[in-house]
Design a protein around this motif. Structure first.
Motif, PDB file in Angstrom:
ATOM      1  N   LEU A   6      -7.809 -51.747   1.533  1.00 27.63           N
ATOM      2  CA  LEU A   6      -7.115 -50.476   1.369  1.00 27.63           C
ATOM      3  C   LEU A   6      -6.234 -50.184   2.584  1.00 27.63           C
ATOM      4  N   GLN A   7      -6.751 -50.412   3.782  1.00 25.00           N
ATOM      5  CA  GLN A   7      -5.976 -50.193   5.005  1.00 25.00           C
ATOM      6  C   GLN A   7      -4.729 -51.068   5.016  1.00 25.00           C
ATOM      7  N   HIS A   8      -4.907 -52.329   4.675  1.00 25.08           N
ATOM      8  CA  HIS A   8      -3.773 -53.259   4.639  1.00 25.08           C
ATOM      9  C   HIS A   8      -2.717 -52.785   3.636  1.00 25.08           C
ATOM     10  N   ARG A   9      -3.171 -52.380   2.463  1.00 26.73           N
ATOM     11  CA  ARG A   9      -2.241 -51.949   1.426  1.00 26.73           C
ATOM     12  C   ARG A   9      -1.456 -50.707   1.856  1.00 26.73           C
ATOM     13  N   MET A  10      -2.117 -49.759   2.499  1.00 27.16           N
ATOM     14  CA  MET A  10      -1.461 -48.506   2.884  1.00 27.16           C
ATOM     15  C   MET A  10      -0.492 -48.708   4.045  1.00 27.16           C
ATOM     16  N   ILE A  11      -0.838 -49.576   4.979  1.00 31.49           N
ATOM     17  CA  ILE A  11       0.051 -49.825   6.113  1.00 31.49           C
ATOM     18  C   ILE A  11       1.286 -50.597   5.651  1.00 31.49           C
ATOM     19  N   TYR A  12       1.079 -51.619   4.841  1.00 35.09           N
ATOM     20  CA  TYR A  12       2.221 -52.422   4.391  1.00 35.09           C
ATOM     21  C   TYR A  12       3.071 -51.671   3.366  1.00 35.09           C
ATOM     22  N   ARG A  13       2.432 -50.812   2.586  1.00 34.20           N
ATOM     23  CA  ARG A  13       3.211 -49.995   1.673  1.00 34.20           C
ATOM     24  C   ARG A  13       4.118 -49.043   2.448  1.00 34.20           C
ATOM     25  N   HIS A  14       3.652 -48.588   3.598  1.00 32.63           N
ATOM     26  CA  HIS A  14       4.513 -47.720   4.402  1.00 32.63           C
ATOM     27  C   HIS A  14       5.713 -48.481   4.942  1.00 32.63           C
ATOM     28  N   MET A  15       5.524 -49.735   5.322  1.00 29.35           N
ATOM     29  CA  MET A  15       6.686 -50.541   5.714  1.00 29.35           C
ATOM     30  C   MET A  15       7.674 -50.619   4.556  1.00 29.35           C
ATOM     31  N   GLY A  16       7.147 -50.794   3.338  1.00 30.46           N
ATOM     32  CA  GLY A  16       8.008 -50.799   2.170  1.00 30.46           C
ATOM     33  C   GLY A  16       8.724 -49.469   1.996  1.00 30.46           C
ATOM     34  N   PHE A  17       8.027 -48.377   2.282  1.00 27.24           N
ATOM     35  CA  PHE A  17       8.651 -47.047   2.184  1.00 27.24           C
ATOM     36  C   PHE A  17       9.823 -46.919   3.140  1.00 27.24           C
ATOM     37  N   VAL A  18       9.661 -47.390   4.359  1.00 24.94           N
ATOM     38  CA  VAL A  18      10.723 -47.283   5.357  1.00 24.94           C
ATOM     39  C   VAL A  18      11.961 -48.064   4.909  1.00 24.94           C
ATOM     40  N   HIS A  19      11.756 -49.290   4.473  1.00 26.72           N
ATOM     41  CA  HIS A  19      12.891 -50.094   4.006  1.00 26.72           C
ATOM     42  C   HIS A  19      13.505 -49.491   2.737  1.00 26.72           C
ATOM     43  N   ALA A  20      12.662 -48.958   1.860  1.00 24.25           N
ATOM     44  CA  ALA A  20      13.172 -48.341   0.636  1.00 24.25           C
ATOM     45  C   ALA A  20      14.001 -47.099   0.949  1.00 24.25           C
ATOM     46  N   LEU A  21      13.557 -46.308   1.911  1.00 19.63           N
ATOM     47  CA  LEU A  21      14.305 -45.113   2.279  1.00 19.63           C
ATOM     48  C   LEU A  21      15.653 -45.487   2.875  1.00 19.63           C
ATOM     49  N   ARG A  22      15.686 -46.546   3.660  1.00 19.29           N
ATOM     50  CA  ARG A  22      16.961 -47.019   4.214  1.00 19.29           C
ATOM     51  C   ARG A  22      17.944 -47.370   3.098  1.00 19.29           C
ATOM     52  N   VAL A  23      17.471 -48.133   2.118  1.00 19.96           N
ATOM     53  CA  VAL A  23      18.352 -48.534   1.019  1.00 19.96           C
ATOM     54  C   VAL A  23      18.739 -47.327   0.172  1.00 19.96           C
ATOM     55  N   PHE A  24      17.797 -46.422  -0.032  1.00 23.23           N
ATOM     56  CA  PHE A  24      18.035 -45.232  -0.849  1.00 23.23           C
ATOM     57  C   PHE A  24      19.136 -44.356  -0.254  1.00 23.23           C
ATOM     58  N   LEU A  25      19.205 -44.309   1.072  1.00 17.11           N
ATOM     59  CA  LEU A  25      20.189 -43.454   1.735  1.00 17.11           C
ATOM     60  C   LEU A  25      21.557 -44.111   1.847  1.00 17.11           C
ATOM     61  N   ARG A  26      21.585 -45.420   1.842  1.00 16.89           N
ATOM     62  CA  ARG A  26      22.848 -46.129   2.021  1.00 16.89           C
ATOM     63  C   ARG A  26      23.477 -46.488   0.684  1.00 16.89           C
ATOM     64  N   LYS A  27      24.750 -46.750   0.722  1.00 21.78           N
ATOM     65  CA  LYS A  27      25.420 -47.247  -0.463  1.00 21.78           C
ATOM     66  C   LYS A  27      24.979 -48.678  -0.726  1.00 21.78           C
ATOM     67  N   LYS A  28      24.948 -49.058  -1.994  1.00 22.89           N
ATOM     68  CA  LYS A  28      24.710 -50.467  -2.323  1.00 22.89           C
ATOM     69  C   LYS A  28      26.021 -51.195  -2.152  1.00 22.89           C
ATOM     70  N   TYR A  29      26.164 -51.800  -1.012  1.00 19.32           N
ATOM     71  CA  TYR A  29      27.450 -52.400  -0.635  1.00 19.32           C
ATOM     72  C   TYR A  29      27.568 -53.823  -1.165  1.00 19.32           C
ATOM     73  N   GLN A  30      28.696 -54.126  -1.736  1.00 16.97           N
ATOM     74  CA  GLN A  30      29.044 -55.490  -2.137  1.00 16.97           C
ATOM     75  C   GLN A  30      30.330 -55.888  -1.403  1.00 16.97           C
ATOM     76  N   TYR A  31      30.266 -56.940  -0.640  1.00 18.23           N
ATOM     77  CA  TYR A  31      31.420 -57.342   0.162  1.00 18.23           C
ATOM     78  C   TYR A  31      32.557 -57.811  -0.739  1.00 18.23           C
ATOM     79  N   ASN A  32      33.714 -57.237  -0.522  1.00 20.48           N
ATOM     80  CA  ASN A  32      34.907 -57.598  -1.281  1.00 20.48           C
ATOM     81  C   ASN A  32      35.835 -58.365  -0.349  1.00 20.48           C
ATOM     82  N   GLU A  33      35.808 -59.665  -0.454  1.00 22.92           N
ATOM     83  CA  GLU A  33      36.582 -60.498   0.473  1.00 22.92           C
ATOM     84  C   GLU A  33      38.078 -60.267   0.311  1.00 22.92           C
ATOM     85  N   GLN A  34      38.495 -59.977  -0.902  1.00 24.32           N
ATOM     86  CA  GLN A  34      39.926 -59.792  -1.147  1.00 24.32           C
ATOM     87  C   GLN A  34      40.437 -58.510  -0.486  1.00 24.32           C
ATOM     88  N   GLU A  35      39.679 -57.419  -0.630  1.00 24.14           N
ATOM     89  CA  GLU A  35      40.120 -56.149  -0.063  1.00 24.14           C
ATOM     90  C   GLU A  35      39.752 -56.011   1.407  1.00 24.14           C
TER      91      GLU A  35
END
Length: 319
Positions: free
Chosen positions: A110-139
């Motif tokens: 349970l401890q392992h799951r809760m600690i690692y799930r929080h790492m997932g939360f941090v990364h998820a919040l980062r993605v949630f706040l940012r735009k889903k960027y796709q690099y456009n080489e032409q532009e």
């Protein structure tokens, strides 16, 4: 986030070349019309442009100051996330306990799951706040940005959790709900007391506060009238400058007007590029670096030596 004092001129040119080209062409055109064709009386009194310059400088200063306040608040919010994340790992490890040796393995899982799930939360919040960027080489837009995908959280969640996570409208909030359910389960199993349950729940509430404050900045843009009129005023000011200097300075009015216009353009761009700190741009709050710092700290607290590899910052940019 830019970390070097000196900016690369290639980066500056990338964001200013269109405006600079306009300033140069306008300056040359005004000079040729005035000195060679004598078609119009193009001179504008210096007092007129000086009044406009003063007003514009005050306006841009106000805009830049308020844009920086938004950026700094965002950085403080994510700084508090670092602190509470460390506290969360410590509380999970030291407060969720069982006196029954037969339950030790279940408690550790349970401890392992809760600690690692929080790492997932941090990364998820980062993605949630940012735009889903796709690099456009032409532009060639936003050449220093990085892709953001929720796949970054997969390593920290159980397969069933990740599958449900991807279906949610607010994935980070879903992970906090799962943390609350695990806290309830630990309480019902007698692994935490009433007091410890309350303290752990308070830390979860702080994560809600971090997400809510970040969303407020993300979803409430800097007043659009400031951004719009600052561009308009900078354009008007730059368009009038050559007419002020051409009478007295001749061809020197061309580089002089371009340089002065460049200064005001940069002041406007500083505010424009700082007002939204979660857009995954090179001036923004370094969410990726902060997320990796939290992941490293929590893995160290848990005893996992597989630390993430930090992004290379040799180009003077921390993402």
């Amino acid at each position: 986030m830019l970390i070097y004092r000196n900016l690369k001129w290639s980066v500056i040119f990338f964001y200013t070349w269109r405006s600079m080209l306009y300033y140069l062409i306008l300056g040359i055109a005004v000079f040729l019309i005035h000195d060679y064709f004598n078609l119009l009386e193009l001179h504008i009194p210096f007092t007129a442009i000086s009044a406009l310059s003063t007003a514009l400088a005050i306006f841009l200063g106000f805009k830049t100051s308020n844009a920086y306040e938004r950026w700094w608040e965002a950085r403080q919010i994510w700084g508090s996330l670092v602190n509470y994340s460390r506290a969360w790992a410590r509380q999970v490890i030291t407060m969720i306990l069982s006196e029954n040796p037969e339950q030790a393995a279940a408690v550790e899982e349970l401890q392992h799951r809760m600690i690692y799930r929080h790492m997932g939360f941090v990364h998820a919040l980062r993605v949630f706040l940012r735009k889903k960027y796709q690099y456009n080489e032409q532009e060639q837009e936003e050449i220093y940005e990085e892709p953001n995908e929720y796949s970054d959280t997969k390593a920290f969640l159980q397969p069933a959790e990740f599958q449900q996570f991807n279906l949610k409208n607010n994935p980070p909030n879903y992970l906090l709900e799962l943390q609350g359910e695990d806290l309830k389960r630990a309480f019902l199993n007698g692994w935490i007391s009433d007091y410890r349950f309350t303290k752990l729940e308070e830390t979860l509430v702080e994560f809600n506060n971090v997400q809510g404050r970040s969303e407020r900045i993300k979803n409430t843009p800097f007043p659009r009238q400031y951004s719009f009129f600052s561009r308009v005023f900078v354009f008007i000011h730059a368009s009038l400058l050559p007419f002020v200097f051409v009478e007295e300075l001749g061809w020197v009015s061309i580089p002089l007007s371009v340089i002065i216009s460049f200064v005001f353009l940069c002041l406007d761009l500083i505010g424009e590029r700082s007002e939204d700190p979660f857009e995954n741009r090179l001036e923004d709050v370094p969410l990726t670096a902060i997320s990796l710092t939290i992941e490293t700290n929590l893995k160290e607290q848990w005893g996992d030596p597989n630390f993430p590899v930090k992004k290379d910052a040799s180009n003077g940019i921390v993402l």
